[in-house]
Scaffold this motif. Sequence first.
Motif, short mmCIF file in Angstrom:
data_model
loop_
_atom_site.label_atom_id
_atom_site.label_comp_id
_atom_site.label_asym_id
_atom_site.label_seq_id
_atom_site.Cartn_x
_atom_site.Cartn_y
_atom_site.Cartn_z
N LEU A 95 0.82 -1.21 0.00
CA LEU A 95 0.00 0.00 0.00
C LEU A 95 0.85 1.26 0.00
CD1 LEU A 95 -2.95 -0.77 2.48
CD2 LEU A 95 -3.14 -0.16 0.06
N ARG A 96 2.02 1.21 0.66
CA ARG A 96 2.85 2.41 0.76
C ARG A 96 3.36 2.89 -0.59
NH1 ARG A 96 4.50 0.11 5.78
NH2 ARG A 96 6.18 -1.09 4.76
N ILE A 105 -8.45 5.55 0.28
CA ILE A 105 -9.65 4.85 -0.17
C ILE A 105 -9.48 3.34 -0.06
CG2 ILE A 105 -11.15 4.40 -2.16
CD1 ILE A 105 -11.62 7.11 -0.96
N ILE A 106 -8.33 2.82 -0.50
CA ILE A 106 -8.14 1.37 -0.50
C ILE A 106 -8.04 0.84 0.94
CG2 ILE A 106 -6.57 -0.49 -1.19
CD1 ILE A 106 -6.01 1.06 -3.74
N GLN A 107 -7.45 1.62 1.86
CA GLN A 107 -7.42 1.20 3.26
C GLN A 107 -8.83 1.09 3.83
OE1 GLN A 107 -4.78 4.05 5.12
NE2 GLN A 107 -3.03 2.65 5.02
N LYS A 108 -9.72 2.03 3.44
CA LYS A 108 -11.11 1.94 3.90
C LYS A 108 -11.77 0.69 3.33
CE LYS A 108 -13.65 5.61 4.55
NZ LYS A 108 -13.52 5.85 5.98
N LEU A 109 -11.48 0.37 2.05
CA LEU A 109 -12.05 -0.84 1.46
C LEU A 109 -11.51 -2.09 2.15
CD1 LEU A 109 -11.86 0.13 -2.33
CD2 LEU A 109 -13.91 0.03 -0.91
N LEU A 110 -10.24 -2.09 2.47
CA LEU A 110 -9.65 -3.25 3.14
C LEU A 110 -10.17 -3.40 4.57
CD1 LEU A 110 -5.97 -2.85 1.88
CD2 LEU A 110 -7.49 -4.76 1.35
N ALA A 111 -10.39 -2.27 5.22
CA ALA A 111 -10.86 -2.32 6.61
C ALA A 111 -12.38 -2.48 6.70
CB ALA A 111 -10.42 -1.06 7.34
N GLY A 112 -13.08 -2.42 5.57
CA GLY A 112 -14.54 -2.54 5.60
C GLY A 112 -15.22 -1.34 6.20
N GLN A 113 -14.68 -0.14 5.96
CA GLN A 113 -15.24 1.09 6.52
C GLN A 113 -15.97 1.89 5.44
OE1 GLN A 113 -11.83 3.11 8.06
NE2 GLN A 113 -11.63 1.77 9.86
N PRO A 114 -17.24 2.24 5.64
CA PRO A 114 -17.93 3.11 4.67
C PRO A 114 -17.41 4.53 4.77
CG PRO A 114 -19.31 2.75 6.59
CD PRO A 114 -18.08 1.88 6.79
N PHE A 151 -12.59 6.81 -8.70
CA PHE A 151 -12.86 5.38 -8.64
C PHE A 151 -12.17 4.61 -9.77
CE2 PHE A 151 -16.58 3.96 -5.83
CZ PHE A 151 -16.08 4.68 -4.75
N ASP A 152 -12.03 5.23 -10.94
CA ASP A 152 -11.35 4.52 -12.03
C ASP A 152 -9.90 4.23 -11.65
OD1 ASP A 152 -13.60 4.48 -13.61
OD2 ASP A 152 -13.09 6.32 -14.71
N GLU A 153 -9.25 5.23 -11.03
CA GLU A 153 -7.87 5.01 -10.59
C GLU A 153 -7.82 3.98 -9.46
OE1 GLU A 153 -5.67 8.59 -9.74
OE2 GLU A 153 -6.85 9.73 -11.21
N VAL A 154 -8.85 4.00 -8.62
CA VAL A 154 -8.90 3.03 -7.52
C VAL A 154 -8.97 1.61 -8.07
CG1 VAL A 154 -10.32 2.17 -5.61
CG2 VAL A 154 -9.88 4.63 -5.83
N ARG A 155 -9.78 1.42 -9.09
CA ARG A 155 -9.89 0.07 -9.66
C ARG A 155 -8.54 -0.38 -10.25
NH1 ARG A 155 -14.77 2.53 -11.38
NH2 ARG A 155 -16.63 1.57 -10.43
N GLU A 156 -7.90 0.53 -10.97
CA GLU A 156 -6.60 0.18 -11.54
C GLU A 156 -5.58 -0.11 -10.42
OE1 GLU A 156 -5.27 3.19 -14.18
OE2 GLU A 156 -7.00 3.01 -15.54
N ALA A 157 -5.63 0.70 -9.37
CA ALA A 157 -4.70 0.51 -8.26
C ALA A 157 -4.95 -0.82 -7.56
CB ALA A 157 -4.81 1.67 -7.27
N LEU A 158 -6.22 -1.22 -7.45
CA LEU A 158 -6.54 -2.51 -6.83
C LEU A 158 -5.94 -3.66 -7.62
CD1 LEU A 158 -10.26 -2.01 -5.71
CD2 LEU A 158 -8.22 -2.12 -4.25
N GLU A 159 -6.04 -3.60 -8.95
CA GLU A 159 -5.45 -4.66 -9.77
C GLU A 159 -3.93 -4.68 -9.61
OE1 GLU A 159 -6.83 -7.14 -11.41
OE2 GLU A 159 -8.76 -6.41 -10.60
#
Length: 458
Positions: A95-96, A105-114, A151-159
């Motif tokens: 993540l760093r 954003i991705i930390q919130k998704l990983l932690a399950g935080q809205p 969100f588009d960048e988030v999706r790319e970053a997740l991959e």
Amino acid sequence: MERRMVQFIAALRASGVRISLAESTDAFQAVEQLGVQDRERFRLSLRATLIKDARDIPVFERLFPLFFQSQEPPPLQNVFGTLTPQEARLLAEALRQLSQHLQHIIQKLLAGQPLSPQELEQLDALFNAEPPTDPRYRNWLARQFEAALHFDEVREALEGLLQRLRELGFNRHKVDQIRRSLQANLRAMQAQLRQHAGERILDAMVENPRQPSNDGLLNRPLQHLTPDEMHRLRREVQRLATALRTRLALRMKRARNGQLDPKATLRASLKYGLIPLELRYKDHALKPKLVVICDISTSMRFCSELMLSLLYALQDQIGHTHAFAFIDHLEYISPDFERLPPEEAITEVLQRMPPGYYNTDLGFALTEFDHHYLHTLDQRTTLILVGDGRNNYNDPRADLLERFARRARKVIWLNPEPPWLWGSGDSDMLRYLPYCTHVFQVANLNQLTAAVDHLLTH
């Protein structure tokens, strides 16, 4: 719940649904009796008490789920809770390598935080303009929020993150498990944004209930209307039809006691030896019979649709209406208007006879009417033609209109063009004119309403 119902009623009114104070009271009483535990019963009780016109049902069904959510957005899953300490350390290292915003954003998704209320307020602050007041823009506004959060960048970053985890030694099963959890959390966050967008729009509807004035729109030329303006005029037609219906009913009631009937008076007075006289009056309250032939080509469609809308909204004041439409041929369309709203009926008719360029042929339509529907005309029938009288240089068959005029009570022509254009180019209006009882220019809805009022009361 009471506050939410008040806002819901205000939003319905802002969307053009007419709701009286008594109907609002009925809605609250119905909910008090039936409760809100059964959502479907609650929905039906509100619809039964607040909606009196079938045309308003789509508006109700569109707004109800926005005000009374069936459920909250799905909860997010804590991905960190499924990892070993070593896996969590490797994930933090991956993540760093991301930017600060993507990390957040991705930390919130990983932690399950809205998204927190403060984060939602920050999103709202990004949009300086007033939010839309049409619920149909909810998905659009939600997409704006997603774009603001990249969100588009988030999706790319997740991959990229998942690929990095594989490189760090995560097994394929664990990576797939993390992917599914992150995708589910991303969908849940999107649902949260859609709900927030809907709430913003609802707040805007309640705070800004005023609708744009239709006063100027009533005088706007029909051929220059935009689809949105035509939508507003369709609702205005219902109001105008209600006013016309009231005037027609009053005039017909007065007509029943109009001209003295000498024969009936003498018969009624015989039992008195003609002294005193018992006056009797002729009944002039016979409802008119109409035959309407409408041009639904591209230039005439809106005018014909509004005309038919007015007439079919006044059916309780009319004996019977036979409606026909033509472009290059004639079709009997009364069944379409008896089972469908005018806009849908016109659309269905156009599917059977789509407009084209320079294919309008009124002369051929009159020929078909003469061959197949002449029996609909009699001395109680008013023949109404809605069109600009242009035949694309085809035979106008004015002789047939003369024949129809002899059979009918009167012939009314509604033409959106100004008189100075009649007879110009391919216009055959001057050839039809001698056989018309009245010709009205109907360039806008005000003129069209006045023409309908005149033909039904004279």
